[in-house]
Motif scaffolding. Structure first.
Motif, PDB file in Angstrom:
ATOM      1  N   ASP A  32      -9.227  -0.756  -3.368  1.00  0.00           N
ATOM      2  CA  ASP A  32      -9.341  -0.746  -4.157  1.00  0.00           C
ATOM      3  C   ASP A  32      -7.919  -0.849  -5.756  1.00  0.00           C
ATOM      4  OD1 ASP A  32     -11.897  -2.742  -3.871  1.00  0.00           O
ATOM      5  OD2 ASP A  32     -12.899  -0.595  -5.152  1.00  0.00           O
ATOM      6  N   PHE A  33      -7.271   0.328  -4.681  1.00  0.00           N
ATOM      7  CA  PHE A  33      -5.715   0.371  -5.761  1.00  0.00           C
ATOM      8  C   PHE A  33      -4.909   0.671  -4.511  1.00  0.00           C
ATOM      9  CE2 PHE A  33      -9.908   2.100  -7.980  1.00  0.00           C
ATOM     10  CZ  PHE A  33      -9.694   1.383  -9.426  1.00  0.00           C
ATOM     11  N   TYR A  34      -3.734   0.586  -5.212  1.00  0.00           N
ATOM     12  CA  TYR A  34      -2.640   1.006  -4.810  1.00  0.00           C
ATOM     13  C   TYR A  34      -1.925   1.857  -5.146  1.00  0.00           C
ATOM     14  CZ  TYR A  34      -2.324  -4.255  -3.767  1.00  0.00           C
ATOM     15  OH  TYR A  34      -2.751  -5.690  -3.732  1.00  0.00           O
ATOM     16  N   TYR A  35      -1.479   3.079  -4.363  1.00  0.00           N
ATOM     17  CA  TYR A  35      -0.971   4.703  -4.415  1.00  0.00           C
ATOM     18  C   TYR A  35       0.776   4.862  -4.483  1.00  0.00           C
ATOM     19  CZ  TYR A  35      -6.516   5.649  -4.467  1.00  0.00           C
ATOM     20  OH  TYR A  35      -7.759   5.151  -4.885  1.00  0.00           O
ATOM     21  N   ASP A  36       0.602   5.787  -4.602  1.00  0.00           N
ATOM     22  CA  ASP A  36       2.699   5.647  -4.590  1.00  0.00           C
ATOM     23  C   ASP A  36       2.554   6.467  -2.889  1.00  0.00           C
ATOM     24  OD1 ASP A  36       2.642   4.914  -6.670  1.00  0.00           O
ATOM     25  OD2 ASP A  36       3.891   6.512  -7.253  1.00  0.00           O
ATOM     26  N   SER A  37       2.648   5.837  -2.410  1.00  0.00           N
ATOM     27  CA  SER A  37       3.283   6.335  -0.682  1.00  0.00           C
ATOM     28  C   SER A  37       4.575   6.732   0.019  1.00  0.00           C
ATOM     29  CB  SER A  37       3.210   5.245   0.411  1.00  0.00           C
ATOM     30  OG  SER A  37       3.142   5.088   1.962  1.00  0.00           O
ATOM     31  N   GLN A  38       3.920   7.527  -0.126  1.00  0.00           N
ATOM     32  CA  GLN A  38       5.711   8.807   0.812  1.00  0.00           C
ATOM     33  C   GLN A  38       6.106   8.116   2.092  1.00  0.00           C
ATOM     34  OE1 GLN A  38       6.147  12.916  -0.277  1.00  0.00           O
ATOM     35  NE2 GLN A  38       7.203  13.035   1.457  1.00  0.00           N
ATOM     36  N   LYS A  56       1.985  -3.597  -5.037  1.00  0.00           N
ATOM     37  CA  LYS A  56       1.272  -4.545  -5.951  1.00  0.00           C
ATOM     38  C   LYS A  56       2.085  -6.219  -6.159  1.00  0.00           C
ATOM     39  CE  LYS A  56      -1.267  -5.946  -9.717  1.00  0.00           C
ATOM     40  NZ  LYS A  56      -2.468  -5.903  -9.862  1.00  0.00           N
ATOM     41  N   TYR A  57       4.092  -6.094  -6.180  1.00  0.00           N
ATOM     42  CA  TYR A  57       4.716  -6.633  -6.597  1.00  0.00           C
ATOM     43  C   TYR A  57       4.680  -8.045  -5.153  1.00  0.00           C
ATOM     44  CZ  TYR A  57       8.383  -9.734  -7.024  1.00  0.00           C
ATOM     45  OH  TYR A  57       9.098 -10.594  -7.355  1.00  0.00           O
TER      46      TYR A  57
END
Length: 140
Positions: A32-38, A56-57
């Motif tokens: 349901d969410f995008y999270y910063d991913s390393q 998201k983009y």
């Protein structure tokens, strides 16, 4: 002491590409969410962040399937440049006659680009690499 909250952006799953909408991820609340991913760049080994906003983009606007990032931006640009040159060599190759292929002036450059391209991905034509190498050996 305050806890650092990971950056997250709400996903609009209705904008996802059909391939992802048809996956189990569409109904999974974890997505349901995008999270910063390393991640670590496959080519230069630099640790980089794929931001929630970029995800998201790419997924909702560009309609890319979600596979995660493997190349940092500078390496991705170089990869795309090499890929474009290789496509151009392939186009030129198709226009050559069988007798002129052995003498095409771009064969050494094409082979060098393929060999550099291999550092970015394992998706390249091993058969064409072998054929170009043979042509260069015969012409020398």
């Amino acid at each position: 002491m305050s806890e650092i909250k990971p950056n997250r952006v709400k996903a609009n799953k209705e904008l996802w590409p059909e391939t992802i909408k048809n996956s189990h991820d569409f109904h999974n609340p974890l997505f349901d969410f995008y999270y910063d991913s390393q991640y670590v760049c496959r080519k230069c080994k630099k640790t980089t962040i794929w931001s929630a906003e970029q995800q998201k983009y790419e997924i909702e606007v560009l309609k890319k399937d979600y596979y995660g990032k493997v190349l940092c931006e500078p390496c991705y640009e170089k990869y795309n440049s090499l890929k474009g040159r290789i496509r151009e060599y392939e186009r030129l190759w198709l226009m050559e006659t069988e007798s002129s292929k052995a003498h095409a002036g771009y064969i050494a450059k094409w082979l060098a680009d393929i060999q550099e391209f291999k550092a970015y991905t394992d998706k390249y034509s091993r058969g064409m690499e072998h054929k170009l190498r043979r042509l260069l050996e015969v012409s020398q």
